[in-house]
Design a protein around this motif. Sequence first.
Motif, short mmCIF file in Angstrom:
data_model
loop_
_atom_site.label_atom_id
_atom_site.label_comp_id
_atom_site.label_asym_id
_atom_site.label_seq_id
_atom_site.Cartn_x
_atom_site.Cartn_y
_atom_site.Cartn_z
N THR A 416 0.86 -1.19 0.00
CA THR A 416 0.00 0.00 0.00
C THR A 416 0.89 1.24 0.00
O THR A 416 2.11 1.15 0.14
N GLY A 417 0.24 2.43 -0.15
CA GLY A 417 0.96 3.68 -0.10
C GLY A 417 1.48 3.97 1.30
O GLY A 417 1.35 3.13 2.20
N PRO A 418 2.11 5.12 1.53
CA PRO A 418 2.24 6.21 0.55
C PRO A 418 3.31 5.89 -0.50
O PRO A 418 4.29 5.23 -0.22
N TYR A 419 3.07 6.42 -1.70
CA TYR A 419 3.99 6.20 -2.80
C TYR A 419 4.87 7.44 -2.98
O TYR A 419 4.65 8.48 -2.37
N SER A 420 5.86 7.32 -3.85
CA SER A 420 6.78 8.42 -4.09
C SER A 420 6.03 9.61 -4.69
O SER A 420 4.99 9.46 -5.33
N SER A 421 6.57 10.81 -4.48
CA SER A 421 5.91 12.04 -4.92
C SER A 421 6.37 12.43 -6.31
O SER A 421 7.31 11.86 -6.87
N GLY A 422 5.72 13.44 -6.88
CA GLY A 422 6.09 13.94 -8.20
C GLY A 422 5.37 13.19 -9.31
O GLY A 422 4.49 12.35 -9.08
N TYR A 423 5.77 13.51 -10.52
CA TYR A 423 5.12 12.89 -11.67
C TYR A 423 5.50 11.40 -11.74
O TYR A 423 6.46 10.94 -11.13
N THR A 424 4.71 10.65 -12.51
CA THR A 424 4.96 9.22 -12.70
C THR A 424 5.57 9.01 -14.08
O THR A 424 5.05 9.52 -15.08
N GLY A 425 6.67 8.28 -14.14
CA GLY A 425 7.30 8.06 -15.43
C GLY A 425 8.18 6.83 -15.44
O GLY A 425 8.61 6.34 -14.39
N MET A 426 8.44 6.31 -16.64
CA MET A 426 9.37 5.20 -16.78
C MET A 426 9.92 5.23 -18.21
O MET A 426 9.28 5.73 -19.14
N SER A 427 11.12 4.68 -18.37
CA SER A 427 11.77 4.64 -19.67
C SER A 427 12.81 3.53 -19.66
O SER A 427 13.48 3.29 -18.64
N PHE A 428 12.93 2.85 -20.79
CA PHE A 428 13.95 1.82 -20.92
C PHE A 428 14.26 1.62 -22.39
O PHE A 428 13.36 1.67 -23.23
N TYR A 429 15.52 1.41 -22.71
CA TYR A 429 15.89 1.06 -24.07
C TYR A 429 17.17 0.24 -24.05
O TYR A 429 17.99 0.31 -23.13
N MET A 430 17.34 -0.58 -25.10
CA MET A 430 18.51 -1.43 -25.22
C MET A 430 18.69 -1.80 -26.69
O MET A 430 17.71 -1.99 -27.41
N GLY A 431 19.94 -1.89 -27.14
CA GLY A 431 20.16 -2.22 -28.53
C GLY A 431 21.56 -2.76 -28.78
O GLY A 431 22.45 -2.70 -27.91
N PHE A 432 21.74 -3.30 -29.99
CA PHE A 432 22.99 -3.96 -30.37
C PHE A 432 23.21 -3.76 -31.85
O PHE A 432 22.26 -3.68 -32.64
N GLY A 433 24.48 -3.66 -32.27
CA GLY A 433 24.83 -3.57 -33.68
C GLY A 433 26.23 -4.12 -33.91
O GLY A 433 27.08 -4.09 -33.02
N LEU A 434 26.45 -4.64 -35.12
CA LEU A 434 27.74 -5.23 -35.46
C LEU A 434 28.05 -4.93 -36.91
O LEU A 434 27.17 -4.98 -37.78
N LYS A 435 29.31 -4.62 -37.20
CA LYS A 435 29.76 -4.39 -38.57
C LYS A 435 30.64 -5.55 -39.01
O LYS A 435 31.42 -6.10 -38.23
N PHE A 436 30.51 -5.93 -40.30
CA PHE A 436 31.30 -7.02 -40.84
C PHE A 436 31.62 -6.70 -42.30
O PHE A 436 31.12 -5.72 -42.87
N GLY A 437 32.44 -7.54 -42.90
CA GLY A 437 32.86 -7.30 -44.28
C GLY A 437 34.25 -6.70 -44.34
O GLY A 437 35.02 -6.72 -43.37
#
Length: 470
Positions: A416-437
């Motif tokens: 149960t609360g109380p929960y954190s104050s301020g706006y609610t937000g979330m973000s996540f990113y992940m990626g991969f790359g490879l060069k060949f030749g």
Amino acid sequence: MKRTFWLFSLLICAAPVMAQQFNLYNSRTLYDVFENPSQSAYQIDTSRRIAFNFFIPTVTINAAASGSAKEAFKPLIYDGVVNGDNIAIGENKFNTITFNTNTYIVMLRWLHTVKKSQEIGLSWQVRDDARIKATNETLAIFDDYDLFNNTASAKGLFNNKGYNQSYHQFSLSYRQDLNKRLSIGAKGSMLSGITYTSFKVIQSDVVIDQEQDILDVSMVGNLRTSFKFDNFDSESIKPYFKNPGLSLTAGGSYKFRNGWFVMGNLKDIGFIKWNKNSYEYNFDASNIEIINASNSSADNRLTDSLDQRISNSITNRSYFSVLNGKAEVLINKNYGNYQPNLILSKSIFYDGADIVLTNNYHYRNFVFTASADYNTSKYLAIGSQLMVKSPNVEFFIGSDQLLKSLEIIKDIKRDTGPYSSGYTGMSFYMGFGLKFGRILEHPANANFIPGFNEPWAARFFKGIFRKKDK
């Protein structure tokens, strides 16, 4: 009335969002060069010719809820209820809900010629953009209409609007250097719409009769959707091009003599044409009278009445929607291992803008990033990123809203609360790359000369230049 109501469910499922992965701008990763097409993915004399993500998706997710009723969103998310006790009503204040995903399934790029660094790329991405503007009163009244005891009429206090659209984007990109300082690039895309929902309430009113325990609700507006909410066809996720569209991204960058670098883009300017089987509701749900409004069943009765009035106004028709195109500028100057970027991003057809400062510190093949993003929805997001990058391999993981994402993880663990104050937000990113030749080499430094390094050519020239026997 403690349960979430049908309209707010619509807000969430219809839940443009300001979220771009700003920490990846000017990183020269595969993600960067497809989002900012004047950027180059290569380093001459060290990179290999072909860059590919090997079908490992680059996933990005962002969401935020802010506004004067921001403290009400956390109980809604974690407990499924709305607490309207501390929500200011009658002041015409809005809250903004945003959600965005951008997943690159395929990214393939190759260097066509070393001269002028001409690069060609192909990509397939799946995107979802959404933005909602909801009034404080929309949240408060579906908690407890008694909060409106001192309000005889709430005319216009429920005029909400928002949209959501998801689509496939298949793109061909090209970039080149016009000279040593100026580069240009463009990305043309074919689109296949998956889902679309937009709504706008243009007139609303709630009249409360405390003595008779009667609630009178009126709502007039427009709703468009490509599907029925109770009958979603999962086949529409596939790219059949029943809802076709086009978009264009164009940009340029310039390197000044004093070390400054400027990049600008007009990004994702385009449209989708939704087919003739899509739905439009020009509804007039006026004077819906709920007797015994304090009864626990009043919420369901109001929901059923609104559903019926809106459903009766259904028509099938085709219509166009525009993408959440942006105008963006990046300004950079490198100070050795420290590389700051100032980014300005403004939506063209919708509300919203960002002012972002990203701070990159390079140590060998590692890049550590910290960022601050001020969004015009009146919140400040703090982000971070870890990247491993060499001329031929890249991997990155990060969040444009790191602190808020950690808060969500912490709050989820609470019963149960109380929960954190301020706006609610979330973000996540992940990626991969490879060069060949083959390694890209400037002609003056090349160890490999096409045609001359072939086995037959080596034997031929060896025969010409070998010493003759005396």
